[in-house]
Structure formats: structure tokens, C-alpha cells
Design an enzyme around this catalytic site. Structure first.
Site, PDB file in Angstrom:
ATOM      1  N   GLU A 125       0.818  -1.220   0.000  1.00  0.00           N
ATOM      2  CA  GLU A 125       0.000   0.000   0.000  1.00  0.00           C
ATOM      3  C   GLU A 125       0.848   1.264   0.000  1.00  0.00           C
ATOM      4  O   GLU A 125       0.752   2.090   0.908  1.00  0.00           O
ATOM      5  CB  GLU A 125      -0.930   0.015   1.214  1.00  0.00           C
ATOM      6  N   GLU A 185      -4.559  -8.742   1.531  1.00  0.00           N
ATOM      7  CA  GLU A 185      -5.322  -8.382   2.726  1.00  0.00           C
ATOM      8  C   GLU A 185      -6.797  -8.489   2.410  1.00  0.00           C
ATOM      9  O   GLU A 185      -7.248  -8.019   1.370  1.00  0.00           O
ATOM     10  CB  GLU A 185      -4.996  -6.953   3.202  1.00  0.00           C
TER      11      GLU A 185
HETATM   12  C1  GAL Z   1      -4.245  -1.725   5.414  1.00  0.00           C
HETATM   13  C2  GAL Z   1      -2.766  -1.747   5.733  1.00  0.00           C
HETATM   14  C3  GAL Z   1      -2.526  -2.463   7.044  1.00  0.00           C
HETATM   15  C4  GAL Z   1      -3.444  -1.947   8.100  1.00  0.00           C
HETATM   16  C5  GAL Z   1      -4.865  -2.127   7.664  1.00  0.00           C
HETATM   17  C6  GAL Z   1      -5.842  -1.636   8.697  1.00  0.00           C
HETATM   18  O1  GAL Z   1      -4.535  -0.687   4.548  1.00  0.00           O
HETATM   19  O2  GAL Z   1      -2.033  -2.376   4.733  1.00  0.00           O
HETATM   20  O3  GAL Z   1      -1.202  -2.298   7.427  1.00  0.00           O
HETATM   21  O4  GAL Z   1      -3.149  -0.609   8.319  1.00  0.00           O
HETATM   22  O5  GAL Z   1      -5.063  -1.415   6.467  1.00  0.00           O
HETATM   23  O6  GAL Z   1      -7.141  -1.674   8.192  1.00  0.00           O
END
Ligand code: GAL
Length: 959
Positions: free
Chosen positions: A437, A512
Site C-alpha cells: 500500500e 489483505e
Molecule cells: C491496510 C494496511 C494495514 C493496516 C490495515 C488496517 O490498509 O495495509 O497495514 O493498516 O489497512 O485496516
């Protein structure tokens, strides 16, 4: 007799087996974790930073001029005694002025007094080591560490995650004492999540021949031809000797028990001084036992350098024989077998101990994840500790190994290089992630260029793994157009089918997914208290619920799998709340590893294990007659729910789904029965409980190894008089421990808990201020000291240079100084760490003589001070001396008589239960015997747990 035999048998077994592997002393890797000293410095006030960097010549000016606490002879006696791994962030209290992303720990920019940590370790190196190559290696230090040996500056490592190594060979005092000093500075953050502070991973001292295998100098790759493994080995050899060396290089493949399976020897090799060379060898191993998720079998490669028949290096590499393949349409294959990747993202902290995790805790955590079918782990968003990877190798979990910051210069590429060279032999690793990200570049051509450069660079080091980068924003632009394996972070508003159709060659997976927010044991939102219920739902419109996320991935074979954000809760990012919430809500497990209900959803669909789980608990006093949603997670075909034995209906379990009922509350028993092929297979029961009456302690292992490292993770819960777990209890439990164990951390998974995680003694030091002197040409008798002290005629101490004539003129100097104690001094115990300021000296505190006519001592003297002798405010020190003088004008004489140290003992360890649970971690202190842990709380029956610490080999270590 029988039981002694039982205890020693494992040791004998180990010795016999290790004998086969490490039959010579050619190379030593010694743990350098024990017996360190620790104190806080300061990021910008040199006086509070032990005057480091303030001398006329300092460590960047001339070799060996490490000053202040970096100097070899600095007096660190008043510092705290600690062992590594150590995290000084976790021991800080919480504060609203702390950082949201780091869990509001009172450390960082706004807390300069506790953001710099100094470490010192004194150790011996035998004379016989002269001629060897000796290095110190750090698995990771947070952050911007500066390291000295014997006052010699070795280097600065900005990264809080990289492993790094320094050459000590020429600096060592062979046959004597050596001091490593490390300054760490956690003022600045590298991540947007809790990161710990200090030397939070292991440190090693490495000894080898000057001709040796380079550190991380082997690269083992495996291919299969039928059942025969083709093991390709590249070995990087270095000759750091002053003469050419000619030798043979032998590779031996060993099985897990150390038995040699195959071997191969090179022709003679010569390396000129300072030459290094990569040697490629191939070993064929028939009937190879593969590394897989169900049978994570590890082989060892023993790399031996021999010269005229003598072994000069013996380097061990653990590896696994396996093949991996990604397919843009079909996903991932391990050993030719398709595997849908069912993973989680995780950070590197745990309840109680923060980032300083004992190795067994890595195994504990990976086992917990594996229990619910988690077959992969993304190291978000930084290089992990090697022990995490070892746990994944040994337990059979796949890994995405991730670098920290995207970029193409030394700072970025060196991290990536160190990561790949260090980790490339771990069979668990299937992918290198070059970024996450990166919002500033994700959608543009700069991002596309950078990811190409990093990908190219990574492949030049290892072309066997997929290169990925995780993208949350633009897909079809920027980074996503150039990376081999597209990592989707959250697909709720992304059309992956369209992207796949447009770029059919591109590999993809969900790096994620989820980001659901729940609080363990909570079933009704309480926004005021910052508690969120466990019924699955999306965090907001940008996300899927967990169930919808998984259903999306499971349907699409081209998506190799998904990684949930996150496996465990972690400190920091308490989204959607802020202060006073201090840990995240994203976990499938809480910060202690206690399962949230999601655990059972995943276990149902990510494993084959028959599973059934009802929630919520059934203690809803006051809600009689009201409807309560009852959910069941299960992989049974059908589930029937009963309340007090009355059926509330049987329902078909939708694949990858869950079942729910609205049940009007009456106290009693709720039972879910799961049916497979029409037959009753499994059940789960929740019962209304009474008040808690007993405490229960359960260790994750029945005994621990008496090796100073092993731990027992202990679950604390409370039972009602019918022995039912009380799911809403919140009593504060107090702990005490006896025997060869210590408490190292407590937690309970409550994201809003601001309780202490560790209970340590408090250390304060007091300087001897306002030092004055009285000079006398004749000897001063001890009996005259107290009268002289009262008379006037004092001058500032050491105003006169201590040259030879001073010594000839004055026979005695009487010094007077003071230290100021706070009101709570009666809680403390006191030591005076005295440093000689005379050739001979007598020392007094508040008129009491501590020492009479003692000789000058290089290491100083330590006096215990009885608290009855001391008082609040000003206390007086007198030192009668025969003066010290310099031989040469440029010398200095010591003018600092030392420090007074006050230690206020730790209060009792305690922790509140959170929804019925707390955790305490016990660690071996080295001895054998029973560790007795007791837990008590008002109104509850005390619990006593016996944890035997059994004889076990200690890892080779520096004492
Ligand atoms: C994502 C990020 C993670 C964490 C997560 C929380 O955007 O890659 O490190 O911050 O969001 O929702």
C-alpha cells in the site's frame, strides 16, 4: 531413578545426534542474550545521554574514541540487569500523547526521556581465539542502532527490522574483557503499527576460520525428478586470510536426526587473499522425503571446508525439499498439489512481552493459527525475526516475506537483499513482497518503475519465488501493471474478474482481506466502552464481511488465496476507535491468542476437522424474554439447535456460511447438534453460569525446558461452582511465583486495557553533587574527619590540576559531596557504586564509615546502604584520600566518586480478567525443579499450578 533417567534421556539423545552434525569446533554460533545492562539515554540532551559524542575526540573522529556510555571503561553498575530479547516500549505506561499507530505507549517523539535505550554487555574472549574471524550479529534492533566494541565504532543500522553483522576480529581484547555498547533510538517510527524498542531479537557471537562460508552464504534449491530430489547448492566462500588457501568443499545432506543421506565433494579450490567465490554443486537424493504442510520435514545441509584433511569450516543449513508453482488461472501448487492459500497477516507483538518474543512464543502463535486452518503467514510489513520463519518451517505454514519500504537506493535495496540472502533457504517462503500500500506511488508510473526495479533486483538474487506487492488503490495502473503477482488489499470495490480477463498472465492473490473489527467475548456493541460484537459484518462500506470475502476468493481459482487482516490483534491501529483503545480489533485471535468466534468460522471451512461452535454465551440476566441472535459456525451438513432440550429447528448449513436463530432468552442450556450424512456427528453447548468461585490456571505445555529461554503460556480463567467457565468475569487476579521461573508478561486481550504488562522494580540513580575539597599538607586522621567536615574552608573539588607537584605538596584531600533523596526513599534499597578518587580512601555517608583506607580500584567498590542511615533530601558523602596524580599532563584522573542507586522493588504482578480470560507468561530462569505459580483474587479460591522445569541442554551461549 526411573524418573531421572526419563529426564536425562532427551539430553543424551540430543548429544548423540548433534555429535554427528557438529563434530568439530570449526565454527561457533554463541547466543549473546544473557547478562546485559540497560539504561535510558536521551535523543538530544547529551548530559542525559551519558555524554556520548561530547568529547574533544569522539567515535567519528578517531578510531577507538567511543565516549560516554560507548567507552569500554564506562561504569554501568547502576544500570538495570536484563536479558535479551528486550522491548522497552512494552514496559512504558499508556498515554493519550502517545501515537495512535503504536498503541498509545508513552514512547516516541513526545517522550524523549524513555525513547533512547542503551545496552552494554561485558564478556571474555579466550586468548586461543586469536587468529579466528569473530563477528557479532543482531537479528534486529529497533532502531537506528549504533554499536561499539571496546569503544570502537562498528556502525549504524537505521532499520529496526534488518539483521546485521559487524566484524570484531581486530578490536577484540583476546584473553580478557570486552564490552559491546549499543545505543538504540525509538523516537522515530518506521511503521504505522506497534514496533517495540531496543534489542528485541537475539544477538549472536560467531567464530570461524578466516577461510569460511560467508554469512548466509549457502543457497539450496530443490527440484524433483520422480521421487529423486535434485538439490542444487550454491556456496559463497571467502578467504580473509593474508595467504592463499587451497581446500576441498564437501556438501552432506543429512536427515532430521543427523544421519548422512548423500554427500558430494568438490575438486580442489584455491582462493587468494580476500577472494570470494560462488561454487555450484548438485546432489541427487533418491526417495526424498518432501517438505509439506502436513509433514514439514526438514533436512540439513552440512557444508564442510577441509584443508589437508583438517576441517576448517562446518556450516549448517536447514532446508526443505519441495517444489512450488503459481499459475495465473489455477493458483498455487506445492509439490505439484493444488493448495488454496488460507492465510493471515500478522505483526510481531504479543500480549505482555511486546516485540521481545521468546522463541517458543513464535511456535505458540503459529500453532494457534494452524489450528483454524491458517496455512500461510504474511509478515506485514517488515522483515521478521528468523525464529518466526523457523516456526513456519517446522510447523508447515507458507510465508510471504516482506520488505519494509519501497525504493531503489541502498537503504531500500539493502533491506531487500539482506532479507533474501538471510531467508532464501526457508522452505516455508513462497513469495518475496517488495511493498505494501504505497499510496504515494501506487497509481502512477513512478510506482510502476520502482516495482520493476525492485522485482528485477529480487529475481537476480532468487528467481524461485513469486514477487508480489500489495495494492489497495488503483488496479490496472501503476504498481499493479508491473508486478508479477498482484496482491489485492480489499476487493469490495475492485473487479478482479475484469482485471484477470485483461491481464490473463498475471498471478494474483488477496494480500489483505477482512479488516473486520471485533472484541473477544463481546456480543453487543458498546461504542462508549469501545467494544464491538462478534457477529460477522463488514467494518464499513469499503470492506466485505469475513464470510463474503472468503466466499469471493474460494470461488475463483485464479486467485491463489487470501490473507486475512489479521490473525492476531496487535498493539496500535485501534480502528475504528482512538484513545483509550490501544490495540487493534482486526484479529481472529486477540492479543493473547484467545480465539474470537471467527476462529470457528475459519476452522469450519479452512480445515477438515469436524467443527461446531455456538455463540454468544448464555448469561443474559435481565434480558429474559428478549430475542438474542444465536449463530452457529460448523462444517456439519445440518445443525439443530436446542434450548433446554427443546428443538428450535434443524437447518442446512450453507457451504462457507453460518446459521442463525433468534432465541428468546431463558437461562439454561443451549445446545447445537451437527449432523453429517444424516447422522449426529458433533455438538457444542453453552450454559448459563453462576458467579465465579474458583480460579483455574492451564499451561500450554505441561513442563518447560530448564534452559533460561523456554516458556509456559498460561491461561487464567474462573469457574462457577459447577466448574463452568464464567464468560463475563473481570476480577483482578494477583500472581506470585516460586522456583526456577519468572513472570515475563501479562495480558487479557482487552483492547482498552491500560494496565501494566510487566511489573518491574524501579531504578533511580543519584549523582554526588556539589563536590568540594579540603587540601592538607599533612596526613588527616580518620578520627578528625567528622570535625573537619563541619568546619569552613571548602573549595570546589578538582579545581587544581592533579600534576606531580600537587601530589608532592598535599598528603591528604578530604572531599565532601551530597545526594538528594525523594520522599519515597523508605521504599527503596540502596547501593553506592563508588569509584576511586584517591590512591587510598576512607568513605562515609551521613557520618557512617563505609570503608577505611581502601586502595584505588579499577572496577570501583560497591557499598550497600542501610535505609536507616539515609534521609529525605540532602545526604552527605565524605571521602578522605591520599590524592591521585597524573604521570603525564594529558592524562585525566577520575573526579567522579560514583552514583547512588535506589531500587524500589516491583509490586505484585496482576491482571484483570477480560470476559473471563487472562494470560500470564512464565519463563525458565535456568534451574531445574518445580515452578509454582499462584493466582488469587478476593472472594475466589486460590489456584496453584506446578510447572516442572526439566533438565535440558542450553544453547551454546556467552555467559
Ligand atoms: C491496510 C494496511 C494495514 C493496516 C490495515 C488496517 O490498509 O495495509 O497495514 O493498516 O489497512 O485496516
Amino acid at each position: 531413578m526411573k524418573s531421572i533417567f526419563k529426564h536425562f534421556l532427551p539430553i543424551l539423545f540430543l548429544l548423540v545426534n548433534y555429535g554427528a552434525v557438529a563434530q568439530n569446533q570449526a565454527r561457533e554460533k554463541l547466543l549473546l542474550d544473557f547478562g546485559w545492562k540497560f539504561a535510558y539515554g536521551h535523543p538530544f540532551d547529551p548530559a542525559k545521554d551519558f555524554n556520548n559524542g561530547t568529547s574533544y575526540f569522539s567515535y567519528l573522529t578517531k578510531a577507538g574514541y567511543g565516549d560516554g556510555a560507548a567507552a569500554k571503561n564506562f561504569d554501568d553498575r547502576a544500570w538495570r540487569d536484563i536479558n535479551l530479547p528486550h522491548d522497552y516500549a512494552v514496559i512504558q505506561p499508556f498515554s493519550e500523547k502517545g501515537s495512535f499507530s503504536h498503541g498509545f505507549k508513552a514512547i516516541g517523539r513526545n517522550f524523549p526521556e524513555v525513547s533512547v535505550g542503551w545496552y552494554r554487555k561485558t564478556f571474555q574472549i579466550p586468548k586461543g581465539d586469536l587468529g579466528k574471524k569473530i563477528t557479532v550479529s543482531f537479528d534486529g534492533v529497533f532502531r537506528n542502532s549504533i554499536v561499539w566494541l571496546n569503544g570502537h565504532y562498528l556502525g549504524t543500522e537505521p532499520s529496526g527490522y534488518d539483521s546485521f553483522e559487524y566484524d570484531l576480529t581486530d578490536y577484540i581484547n583476546y584473553g580478557g574483557e570486552n564490552v559491546i555498547a549499543v545505543r538504540t533510538d525509538a523516537t522515530m517510527e518506521e511503521g504505522w503499527f506497534y514496533e517495540g524498542a531496543g534489542i528485541y531479537r537475539h544477538v549472536w557471537l560467531n567464530k570461524s576460520n578466516k577461510l569460511h562460508v560467508a554469512s548466509n552464504g549457502t543457497f539450496v534449491r530443490t527440484e524433483m525428478d520422480g521421487t529423486t530430489a535434485k538439490i542444487k547448492v550454491r556456496t559463497t566462500l571467502i578467504n580473509q586470510d593474508v595467504a592463499s588457501r587451497t581446500f576441498l568443499l564437501k556438501q552432506q545432506v543429512l536427515n532430521r536426526d543427523g544421519k548422512i543421506l548423500e554427500s558430494q565433494q568438490s575438486a580442489s579450490i584455491t582462493l587468494k587473499p580476500l577472494e570470494h567465490k560462488d561454487i555450484e554443486q548438485v546432489i541427487l537424493l533418491p526417495n526424498a522425503r518432501l517438505w509439506s504442510l502436513d509433514d514439514p520435514y526438514l533436512h540439513r545441509l552440512q557444508t564442510i571446508i577441509s584443508e589437508s584433511g583438517k576441517i576448517v569450516d562446518n556450516y549448517l543449513t536447514k532446508f526443505g525439499i519441495r517444489t512450488i508453482r503459481f499459475d495465473a488461472n489455477e493458483g498455487f501448487f506445492l509439490n505439484g498439489k493444488h493448495i488454496k492459500i488460507t492465510g493471515t497477516n500478522n505483526h510481531q507483538d504479543h500480549a505482555g512481552v511486546g516485540a521481545a518474543m521468546p522463541d517458543e512464543l513464535q511456535y505458540f502463535r503459529i500453532r494457534k493459527l494452524k489450528e483454524f486452518g491458517n496455512n500461510a503467514y504474511r509478515c506485514s510489513h517488515n522483515p521478521p525475526t528468523p525464529q518466526l520463519l523457523e516456526a513456519c518451517d517446522s510447523l508447515g505454514v507458507l510465508v510471504i516475506d516482506e520488505t519494509r519500504l519501497m525504493g531503489i537506493n541502498d537503504y531500500h535495496l539493502n533491506t531487500l537483499k539482506k532479507l533474501i540472502l538471510r531467508d532464501r533457504n526457508h522452505p516455508s517462503i513462497i513469495s518475496w513482497s517488495v511493498g505494501n500500500e504505497e499510496w504515494g506511488i501506487e497509481n502512477d508510473v513512478v510506482g510502476a518503475r520502482i516495482v520493476s526495479t525492485m522485482q528485477n533486483f529480487a529475481k537476480s538474487l532468487d528467481s524461485t519465488r513469486a514477487i508480489t506487492a500489495a495494492i489497495s488503490g488503483g488496479v490496472g495502473v501503476g504498481i499493479s501493471t508491473a508486478v508479477d503477482m498482484l496482491g489485492y488489499n480489499y476487493i469490495r470495490h475492485k473487479d478482479t474478474d475484469k482485471h484477470h480477463a485483461t491481464f490473463p498472465q498475471q498471478l494474483s492473490w488477496g494480500t489483505e482481506e477482512g479488516s473486520t473489527v471485533t472484541t473477544r467475548g463481546v456480543y453487543v456493541d458498546d461504542l462508549e466502552k469501545h467494544y464491538l460484537s462478534n457477529y460477522d459484518r463488514p467494518q464499513n462500506d469499503h470492506f466485505f464481511s469475513l464470510e463474503d470475502g472468503w466466499k469471493y476468493y474460494v470461488k475463483r481459482p485464479y486467485l491463489a488465496g487470501m490473507f486475512i487482516w489479521t490473525g492476531f490483534d496487535y498493539r496500535g491501529e485501534p480502528t475504528p476507535f482512538g484513545w483509550p483503545s490501544v490495540t487493534s480489533y482486526f484479529g481472529m485471535l486477540d492479543l493473547c491468542g484467545f480465539p474470537k468466534d471467527y476462529y470457528y468460522y475459519l476452522r469450519s471451512w479452512w480445515t477438515q476437522k469436524p467443527t461446531i461452535h455456538i455463540f454468544p454465551h448464555w448469561n443474559w440476566s435481565g434480558k429474559e424474554g428478549q430475542n438474542i441472535p444465536v449463530w452457529v459456525y460448523s462444517n456439519a451438513d445440518e445443525v439443530e439447535l436446542f434450548l433446554n432440550r427443546k428443538s428450535l429447528g434443524k437447518k442446512q448449513m450453507p457451504k462457507n456460511g453460518h446459521l442463525s436463530w433468534e432465541v428468546a432468552y431463558v437461562p439454561g442450556t443451549l445446545e447445537a447438534i451437527g449432523y453429517k450424512n444424516g447422522k449426529r456427528e458433533i455438538n457444542d453447548v453453552v450454559k448459563t453460569t453462576g458467579e465465579a468461585s474458583n480460579i483455574k490456571l492451564t499451561a500450554h505445555q505441561n513442563s518447560i525446558k530448564a534452559n533460561r529461554e523456554d516458556i509456559a503460556v498460561i491461561t487464567v480463567d474462573v469457574l462457577d461452582k459447577n466448574k463452568l467457565h464464567q464468560p463475563t468475569a473481570n476480577q483482578e487476579i494477583e500472581f506470585s511465583i516460586e522456583g526456577p521461573g519468572k513472570l515475563i508478561g501479562v495480558g487479557n486481550g482487552d483492547p482498552t486495557s491500560l494496565e501494566n504488562e510487566q511489573f518491574l522494580s524501579e531504578i533511580q540513580t543519584f549523582e554526588i553533587a556539589n563536590l568540594q575539597e579540603k587540601l592538607s599538607e599533612t596526613k588527616i586522621e580518620e578520627s578528625a574527619v567528622s570535625d573537619l567536615a563541619k568546619q569552613s574552608g571548602w573549595q570546589k573539588a578538582f579545581a587544581d590540576e592533579r600534576l606531580q607537584p600537587f601530589g608532592e605538596k598535599y598528603a591528604a584531600v578530604l572531599y565532601k559531596g551530597e545526594f538528594n533523596l525523594p520522599a519515597n526513599y523508605t521504599d527503596g534499597t540502596f547501593k553506592f557504586f563508588f569509584n576511586s578518587i584517591g590512591k587510598q580512601q576512607s568513605v562515609y555517608v551521613n557520618g557512617k564509615q563505609l570503608a577505611s583506607n581502601i586502595a584505588q580500584s579499577k572496577n570501583g567498590n560497591t557499598f550497600e546502604l542501610d535505609v536507616a542511615l539515609l534521609k529525605e533530601g540532602k545526604n552527605e558523602v565524605l571521602i578522605l584520600t591520599t590524592p591521585l596524580t597524573k604521570k603525564q599532563s594529558w592524562e585525566t584522573v577520575n573526579s567522579n566518586p560514583g552514583l547512588i542507586q535506589m531500587v524500589v522493588p516491583a509490586s505484585a504482578w496482576k491482571r484483570k480478567l477480560f470476559n473471563g480470560l487472562a494470560q500470564v507468561i512464565v519463563q525458565s530462569t535456568g534451574g531445574t525443579g518445580d515452578i509454582i505459580l499462584k493466582a488469587k483474587a478476593p472472594g475466589l479460591k486460590e489456584a496453584i499450578l506446578k510447572i516442572p522445569a526439566l533438565p535440558a541442554p542450553q544453547r551454546p551461549a556467552i555467559p
